[in-house]
Design a protein around this motif. Sequence first.
Motif, short mmCIF file in Angstrom:
data_model
loop_
_atom_site.label_atom_id
_atom_site.label_comp_id
_atom_site.label_asym_id
_atom_site.label_seq_id
_atom_site.Cartn_x
_atom_site.Cartn_y
_atom_site.Cartn_z
N LEU A 213 40.14 67.49 50.63
CA LEU A 213 39.98 66.13 51.12
C LEU A 213 39.87 66.15 52.64
CD1 LEU A 213 39.99 63.12 50.26
CD2 LEU A 213 42.49 63.18 50.37
N ARG A 215 38.86 63.05 54.37
CA ARG A 215 39.14 61.69 54.85
C ARG A 215 40.64 61.54 55.12
NH1 ARG A 215 36.60 56.93 55.43
NH2 ARG A 215 37.74 54.99 55.05
N LYS A 221 37.65 55.53 49.23
CA LYS A 221 36.66 56.54 49.61
C LYS A 221 37.26 57.94 49.51
CE LYS A 221 34.01 53.47 52.65
NZ LYS A 221 33.61 53.18 54.05
N GLU A 225 36.12 61.10 47.02
CA GLU A 225 35.92 62.46 47.52
C GLU A 225 36.75 63.46 46.72
OE1 GLU A 225 36.71 65.05 51.63
OE2 GLU A 225 36.88 62.85 51.68
N LYS A 229 35.84 66.86 43.89
CA LYS A 229 36.42 68.20 44.00
C LYS A 229 37.17 68.60 42.73
CE LYS A 229 35.30 69.33 48.28
NZ LYS A 229 34.50 70.53 48.60
#
Length: 254
Positions: A213, A215, A221, A225, A229
């Motif tokens: 991650l 962010r 959001k 993300e 993953k």
Amino acid sequence: MNHTDLKSFLDEKVIQYNTLEFIESDPIQIPHLFSQKEDIEIAGFLSATIAWGNRTMIIRNSHKMMDLMGNAPYDFVMSHTEEDLEKLETFVHRTFNAQDFTFFIKSLKNIYQNHNGLEYVFTKNEHLENMQLSISEFKKTFFEIPHQYRTQKHVSDPMNNSAAKRINMFLRWMVRQDNKGVDLGIWKSISASSLSCPLDVHSGNVARKLGLLSRKQNDGKALAELDIKLREFDRMDPVKYDFALFGLGVFEGF
């Protein structure tokens, strides 16, 4: 770590923490108290709703909720009187108070009476890739009866860029088919492949340290993300890695 090593590391941590011992220190113990589907759903939804802050307090107050409902949540939801609701006036968990609790009882009754129950409300808007739109639609249904505006903050909306940690956790409990006996897996109409990780401070920090991650905020959001993953590691059961991320954060201070 490369992709293969990271997957192996996280898989090992899932095995370490996805055990019956996990239940003892987690709010998931509340729905485990019951055997009837509707009792499990309601107990899970209410305890997940107040799952923020000190875990010991969360568990204690979740048990108090069940006690106030006579440890028969579905019967209480469907058959409560105004006098029964007055007994809830002593309840408070942080900013979730008796007014919120009372509305949740009334809304749950509306859902079971008029919308075929909690599972159906989430299922009818299920998206093949993830459940975030379903959560947003659920919130609309949940607040379709008269309510105080302040109570809306206790049900997150992913369409407003919320990570909706508590509802995603509730969905993990209800949907994920767990051969270790932790997640309850009583909802058969939703695929575990569409679930998202309950993203919070602990899992978010660990995910960043592991390069999953980028962010900085734990918002919608960031969840999108992280979803990408985790699905690279296991497309059919991505949220099993919640045990790894949470365990590393809470129990190991990773």
